[in-house]
Design an enzyme around this catalytic site. Structure first.
Site, PDB file in Angstrom:
ATOM      1  N   HIS A  68       0.856  -1.324   0.011  1.00 56.68           N
ATOM      2  CA  HIS A  68       0.028   0.040  -0.072  1.00 56.68           C
ATOM      3  C   HIS A  68       0.945   1.047   0.001  1.00 56.68           C
ATOM      4  CE1 HIS A  68      -3.046   3.037   1.047  1.00 56.68           C
ATOM      5  NE2 HIS A  68      -3.772   1.904   0.960  1.00 56.68           N
ATOM      6  N   THR A 142      -7.025  20.515 -52.333  1.00 57.56           N
ATOM      7  CA  THR A 142      -8.222  20.063 -51.821  1.00 57.56           C
ATOM      8  C   THR A 142      -8.262  18.325 -52.401  1.00 57.56           C
ATOM      9  OG1 THR A 142     -10.008  20.625 -53.526  1.00 57.56           O
ATOM     10  CG2 THR A 142      -9.671  22.080 -51.334  1.00 57.56           C
ATOM     11  N   HIS A 143      -8.566  17.278 -51.448  1.00 57.99           N
ATOM     12  CA  HIS A 143      -8.495  16.174 -51.831  1.00 57.99           C
ATOM     13  C   HIS A 143      -7.032  15.535 -52.541  1.00 57.99           C
ATOM     14  CE1 HIS A 143     -12.752  15.756 -51.607  1.00 57.99           C
ATOM     15  NE2 HIS A 143     -12.842  16.897 -52.156  1.00 57.99           N
ATOM     16  N   SER A 265      20.726   4.932 -43.885  1.00 63.44           N
ATOM     17  CA  SER A 265      22.093   4.219 -43.863  1.00 63.44           C
ATOM     18  C   SER A 265      22.252   3.659 -45.075  1.00 63.44           C
ATOM     19  CB  SER A 265      21.571   2.907 -42.758  1.00 63.44           C
ATOM     20  OG  SER A 265      20.644   1.999 -43.194  1.00 63.44           O
ATOM     21  N   LYS A 270      19.320  11.073 -48.676  1.00 64.48           N
ATOM     22  CA  LYS A 270      18.034  10.971 -47.998  1.00 64.48           C
ATOM     23  C   LYS A 270      17.943  12.224 -46.988  1.00 64.48           C
ATOM     24  CE  LYS A 270      14.866   8.345 -48.393  1.00 64.48           C
ATOM     25  NZ  LYS A 270      13.570   8.492 -48.906  1.00 64.48           N
ATOM     26  N   GLU A 277       7.418  12.852 -38.789  1.00 63.67           N
ATOM     27  CA  GLU A 277       6.579  11.483 -38.564  1.00 63.67           C
ATOM     28  C   GLU A 277       6.640  11.209 -37.071  1.00 63.67           C
ATOM     29  OE1 GLU A 277       8.187   9.920 -42.654  1.00 63.67           O
ATOM     30  OE2 GLU A 277       9.653   9.612 -41.240  1.00 63.67           O
TER      31      GLU A 277
END
Length: 441
Positions: A68, A142-143, A265, A270, A277
């Site tokens: 407790h 849009t879309h 890697s 990149k 993300e």
């Protein structure tokens, strides 16, 4: 929460040492208030104030034995006082959740101050960058498809306005959490009374729950976690937008990339939107914690402990994550690279198709039946799209259109600044600027 996502100041708020320190703060406030009312000897209260300390390691050791945590806490504090006659007045008239729930309000108050400051800083950065790109043309989508022109500053102004609403929502939610209760095992305040409860809470800088069971009602916590989830959703919304704008085919904006940072890697070229993300991923955790908070609202009768284990996770983790995500996204926006020339190139990529709506409206205003105007504009638009030819040149040769719009009128139709003429007026509304006359078409 793992150290990877825990910023130092917020981490200190949720440390075991600080939690037990806040428990002790509640106990001391109660003892001193009871001493003032004559229910606890003043000498005992003075000794408790002078000698009471907490040792997180020792409390955890004791809890392993007694199973407790609050009893382990009171045992450790009693040991530190070293005076049984005084220590017996510790926790007088109180139940475990008088301490735990009231101390939790103190912890959330401290965590909320950090989040409120972070929300304010985020707004400052958003406002700065919105003004910087106030008149930078960009294609609206849009879309995911090119629609009509906007400015990049207008997009950021949207983020700013949403964050301002988050600030208001969070102020309300955190205020509802600045509340304590010292009303005993079932909420009837039979041992200490409502007046003492109010005075203890006042001493701690908290409001008192008007009514409680053994616990403060968990609708407050659900509201608080819901607000954190909305903040997380806003941050993810912005992160998704930047991720899209950073795509190679778009490349209109890019999150910061450090001098020695490496994106892959295997592929040295990149430059991935890894921070955005990460924010998208962490937002899922905060939203899932909101569901757990809603599940905590329904407890058996005057209390069970099914909420307790959940809150040991969702309250620290959610506030820690929001603090981390706000810091990360503030840094992203502050140092985000923006490419106005690429924005203009993308805007022009469809060779005038993005002005089809304005052309339709101008034709209708000049007297052409709407359905006839729609068909004429759409036929030219589809032909230009399929052949990758100039929409503007096509409509300028269509007698159905030139019957209503001459060369000068078409020039007005395809005027980019005409589409952007009310940006300043919108900024006045968003940022409460001193109103100036809007530019005319």
């Amino acid at each position: 929460m793992i150290p990877r996502y825990t910023r130092e100041e917020m981490g200190r708020v949720w440390s075991d040492a600080n939690k037990y320190s806040k428990w002790l703060e509640v106990e001391l406030a109660a003892t001193e208030t009871l001493a003032e009312s004559g229910e606890v000897p003043k000498e005992a209260a003075a000794i408790i104030r002078a000698k009471a300390k907490v040792d997180a390691v020792r409390i955890n050791e004791l809890e392993a034995r007694v199973k407790h945590d609050v009893i382990a806490f009171t045992m450790n504090v009693g040991e530190s006082i070293g005076d049984p006659a005084a220590a017996r007045w510790l926790h007088h008239g109180m139940t475990s959740n008088d301490v735990v729930d009231t101390a939790q309000a103190l912890l959330l108050r401290d965590a909320s101050r950090l989040i409120a400051a972070a929300l304010g800083k985020f707004s400052e950065v958003l406002a700065q960058r919105a003004q910087e790109f106030r008149h930078t043309p960009q294609i609206g989508r849009t879309h995911g498809i090119h629609a009509e022109p906007i400015t990049f500053g207008l997009k950021i102004a949207n983020w700013y306005a949403e964050n301002q609403r988050n600030i208001e929502r969070f102020a309300d939610a955190s205020a509802q959490m600045r509340i304590g209760k010292i009303s005993g095992a079932v909420g009837n305040a039979s041992h200490l009374g409502p007046e003492i409860e109010e005075r203890i809470c006042q001493r701690l800088g908290l409001n008192v729950a008007p009514v409680a069971s053994q616990v403060i009602q968990r609708d407050r916590h659900a509201h608080y976690l819901s607000t954190l989830a909305i903040i997380a959703a806003t941050l993810e919304k912005i992160a998704i937008e930047i991720r899209h704008l950073q795509r190679t085919e778009v490349r209109e904006a890019e999150e910061p990339f450090g001098g020695e940072q490496r994106g892959s890697s295997a592929m040295p070229h990149k430059r991935n939107p890894v921070t955005c993300e990460q924010i998208s991923g962490l937002a899922r955790l905060v939203r899932s914690n909101m569901i757990a908070a809603f599940e905590n609202v329904g407890l058996w009768h005057e209390r069970d402990i099914s909420h307790s284990s959940v809150e040991r996770i969702i309250l620290p983790d959610s506030t820690i994550l929001i603090d981390y995500m706000l810091a990360k996204m503030t840094a992203v926006i502050a140092d985000m690279r923006v490419f106005p020339q690429r924005m203009m190139k993308n805007l022009d990529a469809t060779q005038g198709l993005v002005f089809s709506g304005q052309l339709l409206q101008d034709l209708v205003e000049k007297g052409m039946p709407r359905d006839d105007a729609y068909k004429a504009v759409q036929e030219n638009a589809m032909a230009a799209w399929e052949s990758e030819s100039s929409f503007r040149e096509r409509v300028a040769k269509d007698p159905r259109i030139t019957k209503f719009l001459d060369g000068k009128a078409l020039q007005h139709t395809f005027d980019l600044l005409r589409h952007l003429r009310y940006v300043d007026a919108i900024f006045v509304r968003v940022f409460s600027e001193k109103k100036t006359s809007a530019s005319k078409a």
